[in-house]
Motif scaffolding. Structure first.
Motif, PDB file in Angstrom:
ATOM      1  N   GLN A 158       0.810  -1.220   0.000  1.00  0.00           N
ATOM      2  CA  GLN A 158       0.000   0.000   0.000  1.00  0.00           C
ATOM      3  C   GLN A 158       0.843   1.270   0.000  1.00  0.00           C
ATOM      4  OE1 GLN A 158      -3.276   0.164   2.683  1.00  0.00           O
ATOM      5  NE2 GLN A 158      -3.924  -1.915   2.231  1.00  0.00           N
ATOM      6  N   LYS A 159       2.140   1.148   0.274  1.00  0.00           N
ATOM      7  CA  LYS A 159       3.047   2.312   0.291  1.00  0.00           C
ATOM      8  C   LYS A 159       2.429   3.487   1.068  1.00  0.00           C
ATOM      9  CE  LYS A 159       5.661   1.368  -3.909  1.00  0.00           C
ATOM     10  NZ  LYS A 159       5.815   0.085  -4.075  1.00  0.00           N
ATOM     11  N   ILE A 160       2.040   3.217   2.272  1.00  0.00           N
ATOM     12  CA  ILE A 160       1.401   4.209   3.136  1.00  0.00           C
ATOM     13  C   ILE A 160       2.396   5.328   3.446  1.00  0.00           C
ATOM     14  CG2 ILE A 160       0.402   4.579   5.433  1.00  0.00           C
ATOM     15  CD1 ILE A 160      -0.607   1.622   5.210  1.00  0.00           C
ATOM     16  N   LYS A 161       1.955   6.569   3.245  1.00  0.00           N
ATOM     17  CA  LYS A 161       2.810   7.733   3.479  1.00  0.00           C
ATOM     18  C   LYS A 161       2.239   8.589   4.606  1.00  0.00           C
ATOM     19  CE  LYS A 161       4.573   8.142  -1.213  1.00  0.00           C
ATOM     20  NZ  LYS A 161       4.805   9.049  -2.340  1.00  0.00           N
ATOM     21  N   LEU A 162       2.220   8.040   5.778  1.00  0.00           N
ATOM     22  CA  LEU A 162       1.707   8.749   6.938  1.00  0.00           C
ATOM     23  C   LEU A 162       2.875   9.445   7.642  1.00  0.00           C
ATOM     24  CD1 LEU A 162      -0.806   9.175   8.769  1.00  0.00           C
ATOM     25  CD2 LEU A 162       0.002   7.233  10.085  1.00  0.00           C
ATOM     26  N   THR A 163       2.811  10.760   7.750  1.00  0.00           N
ATOM     27  CA  THR A 163       3.907  11.489   8.386  1.00  0.00           C
ATOM     28  C   THR A 163       3.504  12.179   9.680  1.00  0.00           C
ATOM     29  OG1 THR A 163       3.439  13.420   7.018  1.00  0.00           O
ATOM     30  CG2 THR A 163       5.109  11.877   6.205  1.00  0.00           C
ATOM     31  N   ASP A 164       2.231  12.226   9.995  1.00  0.00           N
ATOM     32  CA  ASP A 164       1.730  12.899  11.192  1.00  0.00           C
ATOM     33  C   ASP A 164       1.579  11.890  12.332  1.00  0.00           C
ATOM     34  OD1 ASP A 164       0.447  14.416  13.100  1.00  0.00           O
ATOM     35  OD2 ASP A 164      -1.252  14.956  11.826  1.00  0.00           O
ATOM     36  N   ILE A 165       2.312  12.111  13.404  1.00  0.00           N
ATOM     37  CA  ILE A 165       2.247  11.175  14.536  1.00  0.00           C
ATOM     38  C   ILE A 165       0.848  11.128  15.159  1.00  0.00           C
ATOM     39  CG2 ILE A 165       3.024  12.819  16.291  1.00  0.00           C
ATOM     40  CD1 ILE A 165       4.640  10.349  17.481  1.00  0.00           C
ATOM     41  N   GLN A 166       0.058  12.173  14.963  1.00  0.00           N
ATOM     42  CA  GLN A 166      -1.302  12.181  15.506  1.00  0.00           C
ATOM     43  C   GLN A 166      -2.163  11.083  14.869  1.00  0.00           C
ATOM     44  OE1 GLN A 166      -1.808  14.029  18.164  1.00  0.00           O
ATOM     45  NE2 GLN A 166       0.239  14.843  17.885  1.00  0.00           N
ATOM     46  N   GLN A 167      -1.817  10.662  13.664  1.00  0.00           N
ATOM     47  CA  GLN A 167      -2.560   9.603  12.983  1.00  0.00           C
ATOM     48  C   GLN A 167      -1.930   8.220  13.210  1.00  0.00           C
ATOM     49  OE1 GLN A 167      -2.194  11.263   9.087  1.00  0.00           O
ATOM     50  NE2 GLN A 167      -4.173  12.295   9.200  1.00  0.00           N
ATOM     51  N   ALA A 168      -0.802   8.183  13.902  1.00  0.00           N
ATOM     52  CA  ALA A 168      -0.072   6.923  14.094  1.00  0.00           C
ATOM     53  C   ALA A 168      -0.884   5.885  14.865  1.00  0.00           C
ATOM     54  CB  ALA A 168       1.259   7.186  14.805  1.00  0.00           C
ATOM     55  N   ARG A 169      -1.601   6.320  15.876  1.00  0.00           N
ATOM     56  CA  ARG A 169      -2.377   5.366  16.683  1.00  0.00           C
ATOM     57  C   ARG A 169      -3.439   4.665  15.843  1.00  0.00           C
ATOM     58  NH1 ARG A 169      -3.521   3.335  21.440  1.00  0.00           N
ATOM     59  NH2 ARG A 169      -5.628   3.248  22.239  1.00  0.00           N
ATOM     60  N   ASP A 170      -4.113   5.405  14.982  1.00  0.00           N
ATOM     61  CA  ASP A 170      -5.130   4.794  14.120  1.00  0.00           C
ATOM     62  C   ASP A 170      -4.497   3.770  13.178  1.00  0.00           C
ATOM     63  OD1 ASP A 170      -7.117   6.323  15.296  1.00  0.00           O
ATOM     64  OD2 ASP A 170      -7.032   7.884  13.761  1.00  0.00           O
ATOM     65  N   LEU A 171      -3.351   4.146  12.593  1.00  0.00           N
ATOM     66  CA  LEU A 171      -2.642   3.217  11.705  1.00  0.00           C
ATOM     67  C   LEU A 171      -2.183   1.972  12.472  1.00  0.00           C
ATOM     68  CD1 LEU A 171      -1.418   2.787   8.827  1.00  0.00           C
ATOM     69  CD2 LEU A 171       0.691   3.766   9.763  1.00  0.00           C
ATOM     70  N   GLN A 172      -1.646   2.199  13.650  1.00  0.00           N
ATOM     71  CA  GLN A 172      -1.176   1.090  14.482  1.00  0.00           C
ATOM     72  C   GLN A 172      -2.312   0.113  14.778  1.00  0.00           C
ATOM     73  OE1 GLN A 172      -0.645   2.044  18.594  1.00  0.00           O
ATOM     74  NE2 GLN A 172       0.995   0.551  18.870  1.00  0.00           N
ATOM     75  N   LEU A 173      -3.436   0.615  15.229  1.00  0.00           N
ATOM     76  CA  LEU A 173      -4.558  -0.254  15.592  1.00  0.00           C
ATOM     77  C   LEU A 173      -5.167  -0.945  14.381  1.00  0.00           C
ATOM     78  CD1 LEU A 173      -6.315   1.891  18.332  1.00  0.00           C
ATOM     79  CD2 LEU A 173      -4.915  -0.166  18.646  1.00  0.00           C
ATOM     80  N   GLU A 174      -5.275  -0.219  13.272  1.00  0.00           N
ATOM     81  CA  GLU A 174      -5.835  -0.815  12.057  1.00  0.00           C
ATOM     82  C   GLU A 174      -5.044  -2.063  11.654  1.00  0.00           C
ATOM     83  OE1 GLU A 174      -6.208   0.156   7.287  1.00  0.00           O
ATOM     84  OE2 GLU A 174      -5.818   1.810   8.664  1.00  0.00           O
ATOM     85  N   TRP A 175      -3.722  -1.958  11.650  1.00  0.00           N
ATOM     86  CA  TRP A 175      -2.902  -3.081  11.210  1.00  0.00           C
ATOM     87  C   TRP A 175      -2.675  -4.114  12.306  1.00  0.00           C
ATOM     88  CZ3 TRP A 175      -2.027  -4.291   6.328  1.00  0.00           C
ATOM     89  CH2 TRP A 175      -2.380  -3.331   5.386  1.00  0.00           C
ATOM     90  N   LEU A 176      -2.655  -3.684  13.556  1.00  0.00           N
ATOM     91  CA  LEU A 176      -2.512  -4.637  14.663  1.00  0.00           C
ATOM     92  C   LEU A 176      -3.708  -5.584  14.699  1.00  0.00           C
ATOM     93  CD1 LEU A 176      -0.811  -5.528  17.084  1.00  0.00           C
ATOM     94  CD2 LEU A 176      -2.066  -3.864  18.477  1.00  0.00           C
ATOM     95  N   ASN A 177      -4.887  -5.074  14.371  1.00  0.00           N
ATOM     96  CA  ASN A 177      -6.090  -5.912  14.344  1.00  0.00           C
ATOM     97  C   ASN A 177      -6.052  -6.972  13.251  1.00  0.00           C
ATOM     98  OD1 ASN A 177      -7.404  -4.811  16.564  1.00  0.00           O
ATOM     99  ND2 ASN A 177      -8.279  -3.157  15.347  1.00  0.00           N
ATOM    100  N   LYS A 178      -5.206  -6.799  12.258  1.00  0.00           N
ATOM    101  CA  LYS A 178      -5.079  -7.775  11.173  1.00  0.00           C
ATOM    102  C   LYS A 178      -4.014  -8.834  11.469  1.00  0.00           C
ATOM    103  CE  LYS A 178      -6.391  -4.307   7.775  1.00  0.00           C
ATOM    104  NZ  LYS A 178      -6.065  -3.624   6.537  1.00  0.00           N
ATOM    105  N   MET A 179      -3.192  -8.610  12.479  1.00  0.00           N
ATOM    106  CA  MET A 179      -2.049  -9.488  12.765  1.00  0.00           C
ATOM    107  C   MET A 179      -2.426 -10.595  13.739  1.00  0.00           C
ATOM    108  SD  MET A 179       0.983  -6.688  13.001  1.00  0.00           S
ATOM    109  CE  MET A 179       1.314  -5.604  11.623  1.00  0.00           C
ATOM    110  N   PRO A 180      -1.547 -11.608  13.882  1.00  0.00           N
ATOM    111  CA  PRO A 180      -1.820 -12.684  14.851  1.00  0.00           C
ATOM    112  C   PRO A 180      -2.049 -12.118  16.255  1.00  0.00           C
ATOM    113  CG  PRO A 180       0.056 -13.258  13.475  1.00  0.00           C
ATOM    114  CD  PRO A 180      -0.290 -11.831  13.162  1.00  0.00           C
ATOM    115  N   MET A 181      -2.807 -12.840  17.056  1.00  0.00           N
ATOM    116  CA  MET A 181      -3.256 -12.364  18.358  1.00  0.00           C
ATOM    117  C   MET A 181      -2.131 -11.887  19.277  1.00  0.00           C
ATOM    118  SD  MET A 181      -5.275 -14.113  21.541  1.00  0.00           S
ATOM    119  CE  MET A 181      -6.357 -15.072  20.590  1.00  0.00           C
ATOM    120  N   HIS A 182      -1.014 -12.556  19.322  1.00  0.00           N
ATOM    121  CA  HIS A 182       0.038 -12.219  20.278  1.00  0.00           C
ATOM    122  C   HIS A 182       1.074 -11.241  19.733  1.00  0.00           C
ATOM    123  CE1 HIS A 182      -1.437 -14.864  23.395  1.00  0.00           C
ATOM    124  NE2 HIS A 182      -1.758 -15.688  22.411  1.00  0.00           N
TER     125      HIS A 182
END
Length: 128
Positions: free
Chosen positions: A49-73
Motif C-alpha cells: 500500500q506504500k502508506i505515506k503517513l507522516t503525522d504522529i497524531q494519525q499513528a495510533r489509528d494506523l497502528q490499531l488498524e494493522w494490529l487488528n489484522k495481525m496474529p493475536m500475540h
C-alpha cells in the motif's frame, strides 16, 4: 582491599538466589503453524500500500488498524524520537516490522519468519 578500604568480591565468591518475588514465570505457548506466515503476509500487504503517513497524531489509528489484522500475540509500540521523528514497531516472537518516519523519508524494516531482513524506503513529498 582496594585503596578506599573496600573488599573486592568476585562473582564466583558470592551466590545469590532469587527471592520468590524475583522468580521469572515463563509461559509456554504453542504457535499455530500459520501464524508466522500470517504475520509476514500482513506486513507484505502493508508494504504494497506504500502508506505515506507522516503525522504522529494519525499513528495510533494506523497502528490499531494493522494490529487488528495481525496474529493475536503481536505486540506493538509507538515511539516518539528526537527531531520530530517517530516509529511504529510491531513484533511477533522473532519477527518484527518497523515503520520509521523521519524528515528524510519513511523507512520500513521487516524481519521475516526465516530471519531475513527487508528494508524499504518510501519517498515523501517535501514540505513547502
Amino acid at each position: 582491599m582496594n585503596q578506599r578500604g573496600h573488599s573486592k568480591v568476585s562473582a564466583s565468591q558470592t551466590e545469590t538466589k532469587p527471592s520468590e518475588s524475583q522468580k521469572t514465570i515463563q509461559h509456554e505457548r504453542t504457535i499455530d503453524a500459520f501464524e508466522p506466515q500470517y504475520f509476514d503476509d500482513v506486513i507484505n500487504q502493508f508494504l504494497e500500500q506504500k502508506i505515506k503517513l507522516t503525522d504522529i497524531q494519525q499513528a495510533r489509528d494506523l497502528q490499531l488498524e494493522w494490529l487488528n489484522k495481525m496474529p493475536m500475540h503481536t505486540e506493538s509500540e509507538i515511539r516518539r524520537l528526537d527531531l520530530g521523528e517517530w516509529s511504529i514497531y510491531w513484533a511477533f516472537y522473532q519477527q518484527s516490522f518497523e515503520y520509521y518516519v523521519s524528515r528524510y523519508g519513511i523507512f520500513c524494516t521487516h524481519i521475516d519468519r526465516n530471519g531475513n531482513e527487508q528494508k524499504i524506503k518510501i519517498e515523501i513529498d517535501p514540505v513547502s
